[in-house]
Scaffold this motif. Sequence first.
Motif, PDB file in Angstrom:
ATOM      1  N   GLY A 125      38.579  45.660  34.709  1.00 23.50           N
ATOM      2  CA  GLY A 125      37.868  44.676  35.509  1.00 23.50           C
ATOM      3  C   GLY A 125      36.789  45.215  36.404  1.00 23.50           C
ATOM      4  N   LEU A 126      36.508  46.519  36.348  1.00 25.94           N
ATOM      5  CA  LEU A 126      35.432  47.061  37.182  1.00 25.94           C
ATOM      6  C   LEU A 126      34.113  46.378  36.836  1.00 25.94           C
ATOM      7  CD1 LEU A 126      36.263  50.884  37.201  1.00 25.94           C
ATOM      8  CD2 LEU A 126      36.106  49.405  39.205  1.00 25.94           C
ATOM      9  N   GLY A 127      33.511  45.740  37.821  1.00 26.67           N
ATOM     10  CA  GLY A 127      32.268  45.011  37.592  1.00 26.67           C
ATOM     11  C   GLY A 127      32.458  43.556  37.220  1.00 26.67           C
ATOM     12  N   ASP A 128      33.715  43.130  36.972  1.00 26.64           N
ATOM     13  CA  ASP A 128      33.973  41.740  36.578  1.00 26.64           C
ATOM     14  C   ASP A 128      34.320  40.840  37.759  1.00 26.64           C
ATOM     15  OD1 ASP A 128      33.585  42.401  33.910  1.00 26.64           O
ATOM     16  OD2 ASP A 128      35.713  42.867  33.592  1.00 26.64           O
ATOM     17  N   PHE A 129      34.791  41.440  38.846  1.00 27.38           N
ATOM     18  CA  PHE A 129      35.229  40.649  39.995  1.00 27.38           C
ATOM     19  C   PHE A 129      34.224  40.757  41.136  1.00 27.38           C
ATOM     20  CE2 PHE A 129      39.033  41.925  37.666  1.00 27.38           C
ATOM     21  CZ  PHE A 129      39.672  40.697  37.490  1.00 27.38           C
ATOM     22  N   GLU A 130      34.177  39.695  41.944  1.00 29.64           N
ATOM     23  CA  GLU A 130      33.165  39.647  42.993  1.00 29.64           C
ATOM     24  C   GLU A 130      33.668  40.208  44.319  1.00 29.64           C
ATOM     25  OE1 GLU A 130      30.739  36.203  45.448  1.00 29.64           O
ATOM     26  OE2 GLU A 130      31.148  35.891  43.322  1.00 29.64           O
ATOM     27  N   ARG A 131      34.801  39.687  44.812  1.00 29.78           N
ATOM     28  CA  ARG A 131      35.278  40.103  46.139  1.00 29.78           C
ATOM     29  C   ARG A 131      36.623  40.811  46.103  1.00 29.78           C
ATOM     30  NH1 ARG A 131      33.878  34.712  49.555  1.00 29.78           N
ATOM     31  NH2 ARG A 131      35.822  34.054  48.563  1.00 29.78           N
ATOM     32  N   ALA A 132      37.566  40.228  45.385  1.00 27.72           N
ATOM     33  CA  ALA A 132      38.912  40.795  45.342  1.00 27.72           C
ATOM     34  C   ALA A 132      39.691  40.151  44.213  1.00 27.72           C
ATOM     35  CB  ALA A 132      39.637  40.565  46.671  1.00 27.72           C
ATOM     36  N   VAL A 133      40.695  40.861  43.747  1.00 21.24           N
ATOM     37  CA  VAL A 133      41.642  40.292  42.790  1.00 21.24           C
ATOM     38  C   VAL A 133      42.809  39.768  43.613  1.00 21.24           C
ATOM     39  CG1 VAL A 133      43.072  40.694  40.767  1.00 21.24           C
ATOM     40  CG2 VAL A 133      40.954  42.001  41.090  1.00 21.24           C
ATOM     41  N   CYS A 134      42.986  38.432  43.635  1.00 21.13           N
ATOM     42  CA  CYS A 134      43.986  37.840  44.526  1.00 21.13           C
ATOM     43  C   CYS A 134      45.289  37.496  43.813  1.00 21.13           C
ATOM     44  CB  CYS A 134      43.428  36.606  45.219  1.00 21.13           C
ATOM     45  SG  CYS A 134      42.937  35.276  44.110  1.00 21.13           S
ATOM     46  N   CYS A 135      45.282  37.384  42.481  1.00 20.89           N
ATOM     47  CA  CYS A 135      46.498  37.071  41.728  1.00 20.89           C
ATOM     48  C   CYS A 135      46.486  37.813  40.396  1.00 20.89           C
ATOM     49  CB  CYS A 135      46.611  35.575  41.415  1.00 20.89           C
ATOM     50  SG  CYS A 135      46.528  34.474  42.819  1.00 20.89           S
ATOM     51  N   LEU A 177      47.398  39.579  30.326  1.00 16.70           N
ATOM     52  CA  LEU A 177      47.389  39.639  31.783  1.00 16.70           C
ATOM     53  C   LEU A 177      46.366  38.644  32.300  1.00 16.70           C
ATOM     54  CD1 LEU A 177      48.317  41.398  34.377  1.00 16.70           C
ATOM     55  CD2 LEU A 177      46.052  42.448  34.136  1.00 16.70           C
ATOM     56  N   VAL A 178      46.758  37.843  33.269  1.00 14.39           N
ATOM     57  CA  VAL A 178      45.799  36.964  33.929  1.00 14.39           C
ATOM     58  C   VAL A 178      45.506  37.549  35.306  1.00 14.39           C
ATOM     59  CG1 VAL A 178      47.620  35.449  34.892  1.00 14.39           C
ATOM     60  CG2 VAL A 178      45.275  34.605  34.686  1.00 14.39           C
ATOM     61  N   ALA A 179      44.227  37.545  35.683  1.00 12.11           N
ATOM     62  CA  ALA A 179      43.792  38.031  36.990  1.00 12.11           C
ATOM     63  C   ALA A 179      42.807  37.023  37.561  1.00 12.11           C
ATOM     64  CB  ALA A 179      43.138  39.403  36.863  1.00 12.11           C
ATOM     65  N   VAL A 180      42.942  36.723  38.835  1.00  9.17           N
ATOM     66  CA  VAL A 180      42.120  35.698  39.484  1.00  9.17           C
ATOM     67  C   VAL A 180      41.226  36.362  40.520  1.00  9.17           C
ATOM     68  CG1 VAL A 180      42.129  33.569  40.833  1.00  9.17           C
ATOM     69  CG2 VAL A 180      43.915  33.972  39.127  1.00  9.17           C
ATOM     70  N   ASP A 181      39.956  36.007  40.486  1.00 13.24           N
ATOM     71  CA  ASP A 181      38.971  36.539  41.420  1.00 13.24           C
ATOM     72  C   ASP A 181      38.987  35.713  42.705  1.00 13.24           C
ATOM     73  OD1 ASP A 181      36.870  37.816  42.609  1.00 13.24           O
ATOM     74  OD2 ASP A 181      35.360  37.255  41.131  1.00 13.24           O
ATOM     75  N   ASP A 182      39.056  36.390  43.836  1.00 18.18           N
ATOM     76  CA  ASP A 182      39.021  35.711  45.132  1.00 18.18           C
ATOM     77  C   ASP A 182      37.570  35.468  45.530  1.00 18.18           C
ATOM     78  OD1 ASP A 182      39.699  34.632  47.562  1.00 18.18           O
ATOM     79  OD2 ASP A 182      40.089  36.551  48.531  1.00 18.18           O
ATOM     80  N   SER A 183      36.929  34.565  44.802  1.00 17.26           N
ATOM     81  CA  SER A 183      35.532  34.243  45.078  1.00 17.26           C
ATOM     82  C   SER A 183      35.319  32.752  44.891  1.00 17.26           C
ATOM     83  CB  SER A 183      34.597  35.026  44.145  1.00 17.26           C
ATOM     84  OG  SER A 183      34.659  34.493  42.840  1.00 17.26           O
ATOM     85  N   ASN A 184      34.123  32.304  45.183  1.00 17.85           N
ATOM     86  CA  ASN A 184      33.811  30.881  45.033  1.00 17.85           C
ATOM     87  C   ASN A 184      33.398  30.517  43.618  1.00 17.85           C
ATOM     88  OD1 ASN A 184      34.235  30.379  47.805  1.00 17.85           O
ATOM     89  ND2 ASN A 184      32.181  31.127  48.284  1.00 17.85           N
ATOM     90  N   ASP A 185      33.237  31.530  42.791  1.00 21.56           N
ATOM     91  CA  ASP A 185      32.719  31.288  41.444  1.00 21.56           C
ATOM     92  C   ASP A 185      33.778  31.645  40.405  1.00 21.56           C
ATOM     93  OD1 ASP A 185      31.127  30.799  39.281  1.00 21.56           O
ATOM     94  OD2 ASP A 185      30.046  32.708  39.386  1.00 21.56           O
ATOM     95  N   HIS A 186      34.690  30.692  40.130  1.00 20.34           N
ATOM     96  CA  HIS A 186      35.675  30.896  39.077  1.00 20.34           C
ATOM     97  C   HIS A 186      36.006  29.553  38.446  1.00 20.34           C
ATOM     98  CE1 HIS A 186      38.200  29.707  42.390  1.00 20.34           C
ATOM     99  NE2 HIS A 186      38.188  30.895  42.947  1.00 20.34           N
ATOM    100  N   SER A 187      36.874  29.563  37.454  1.00 15.49           N
ATOM    101  CA  SER A 187      37.144  28.360  36.665  1.00 15.49           C
ATOM    102  C   SER A 187      37.708  27.227  37.501  1.00 15.49           C
ATOM    103  CB  SER A 187      38.120  28.687  35.530  1.00 15.49           C
ATOM    104  OG  SER A 187      37.586  29.689  34.703  1.00 15.49           O
ATOM    105  N   SER A 188      38.485  27.576  38.531  1.00 16.20           N
ATOM    106  CA  SER A 188      38.994  26.563  39.450  1.00 16.20           C
ATOM    107  C   SER A 188      38.013  26.432  40.593  1.00 16.20           C
ATOM    108  CB  SER A 188      40.367  26.976  39.979  1.00 16.20           C
ATOM    109  OG  SER A 188      40.834  26.048  40.920  1.00 16.20           O
ATOM    110  N   ALA A 189      37.622  25.212  40.921  1.00 21.27           N
ATOM    111  CA  ALA A 189      36.597  25.000  41.936  1.00 21.27           C
ATOM    112  C   ALA A 189      37.074  25.358  43.334  1.00 21.27           C
ATOM    113  CB  ALA A 189      36.133  23.547  41.909  1.00 21.27           C
ATOM    114  N   ASP A 190      38.377  25.359  43.557  1.00 23.02           N
ATOM    115  CA  ASP A 190      38.935  25.620  44.881  1.00 23.02           C
ATOM    116  C   ASP A 190      39.735  26.922  44.890  1.00 23.02           C
ATOM    117  OD1 ASP A 190      38.029  23.243  46.252  1.00 23.02           O
ATOM    118  OD2 ASP A 190      39.421  22.134  44.976  1.00 23.02           O
ATOM    119  N   PRO A 191      39.999  27.475  46.081  1.00 25.65           N
ATOM    120  CA  PRO A 191      40.739  28.732  46.172  1.00 25.65           C
ATOM    121  C   PRO A 191      42.085  28.681  45.449  1.00 25.65           C
ATOM    122  CG  PRO A 191      39.805  28.163  48.303  1.00 25.65           C
ATOM    123  CD  PRO A 191      39.546  26.994  47.406  1.00 25.65           C
ATOM    124  N   VAL A 192      42.418  29.770  44.770  1.00 29.18           N
ATOM    125  CA  VAL A 192      43.671  29.878  44.025  1.00 29.18           C
ATOM    126  C   VAL A 192      44.618  30.782  44.813  1.00 29.18           C
ATOM    127  CG1 VAL A 192      44.749  30.672  41.893  1.00 29.18           C
ATOM    128  CG2 VAL A 192      42.504  29.551  41.822  1.00 29.18           C
TER     129      VAL A 192
END
Length: 602
Positions: free
Chosen positions: A147-157, A169-184
Amino acid sequence: MYNVFLKFYFLTEEGYMKIYLRGRPIYLYAPSSIEQFDINDPEEPPNEQLQLEYVHGYRGRDARNNLFCLPSGEVIYFTAAIVVMHNLESDKQRHYIGHTDDVKCLAIHPDKVQIASGQVAGHDDHEGKPHVRIWNSQTLETIHVIGLGDFERAVCCVSFSKVDNGHQLVAVDDSNDHSSADPVLAAEFHPTQKNCIVSCGKGQITFWTLEAKKLNKKSGIFGKHDKPKFILSITFSKAGDVYSGDSNGNIFKWAKDPSGSFKITKSATGAHEAGVFFVYMMNDGTILSGGGKDRRIIQWDDSLKPTGAQGEVPEGFGGVRTITEDTDGNIVVGTTRNCLFKGSLEQLKVEVQGHMDELWGLAAHPTEPKFLTAGSDKLNTDPAHSCCIHPNGQVAAIGTETGSWMAMDLTNRNILCTFKDAAEQIECIQYSPDGAYLAAGSRDNGIYVYSVEDDGQKYSKVGKCSGHSSFVTHLDWSTDSKFIVRNVPSCDQETSASDLRDTEWATMSCTLNFNNAGIWPEGADGTDVNGCDRSHNQQLIASADDFGKVNLYRYPCSQPKATGHALRGHSSHVTNVAFLADDSKLISAGGGDMTVLQWTVL
């Protein structure tokens, strides 16, 4: 603007080193015994090394997905840039230290050996971007970095798939730009449905299906139930039922109806006073829910009926952040005030108690393998910033952010006295080697000096040392207890620094001195080194810097750009370091990560 922040010169005839720090000259006088000094000579690192032995802390204040149990009987959690595997029975730890900054999430592979851990953006040039590390919990070897270079701020999940034995493996980016419009806040693979992921967060619980490398989603339907502001946690039964806890204090059971929609089939509304921070499925099929505000842990059956069993985290330790079950059927509870408890619902015992706000104060006991820390937690007093221990080891002085300081009896923790002479924060505080005086340096540019009587039980103000042009951040006493840069007890200024060039100092916490000039890295701006400490045998000096590093050098360390050993583990600025009385260990304090690391000197 000065392009060169730190520049060194040595003037042989005058016998001093001249440093230009952001354009301002500073004169560091060499001991008169030094007749020849070549500023370009290399400084070799010490033979001694540091090895991380123990981590004091747990990140529960603002992190989820942070506590599990391993088949080894260890609990696994994280704080700062370290993943800790902790046997609570023996109090032994192992550590994964591959991360370069704050760890934010954990997941255990179905094989119970591989671990996935995600981090935030860090300082490291090579692996400083947010990423996920896959590693072996038995050997501590890194298997993959992804994921180096794939995430914006942090991996939160992060979560491993269950149905296919962890091939995904599923990994969620702690940013405003992801598949879910709201924080995960949580995302996990479904335990019985292939390619199905359940996530939750702000105003939503979402059921995802991975088909042809594309994620399709369906939102949970709340129906007659009020939609909460946040779904805070999810858990699964062995049969695949989904349970959620939310910010309204409700627990819901979710199922897929014939139309393919996901709806609530069972509910426990108002289960907790406020948010249900965590829901956890026990091995016996019962569910535990943890309250963030009411601190209660309640047991439910699979139909969300209370069994009558419940417990409570003691007041002062925070609300329930997370729950897990160990190999013996005990529950382990993480709290929002960075503590870990273990036991039964009826009896929980605190196992880990960490700071929960910025940490600066650190002092080693003068004779025993103990140390004292002081942070901004504001548990019983004003937020603390500095501390020291009387030479008798029975009394401590603690400086606060409000400008007051207090003396505390360490045997019973009674406050002996409180003084408020400084107008601003007490940056540093130190007893004289003979225990007869106490000096407190303040952010108001003054040093306040007090006489000490009755083995640290009584205090009276002697005077104030004025004349500093900026904050007093560090101070050291001479071994004869007469000098602290100023003359004591008269507080008269010693105007000739060269007259003190051969003075023996009991401690070495001041970061600018001829004998420790080499601890400053190239490009330093004068604020990058937050603290230092010299070993009692005067062979080593350690420093704490703004880059999350603990550094170990030979002492004296006079050569500019000296080579030392740089250790990582902290994830924010390291605020302080201290050698224990026998020099066998070094303690370091992390500011923003609120973590204390214990290093063995090898």
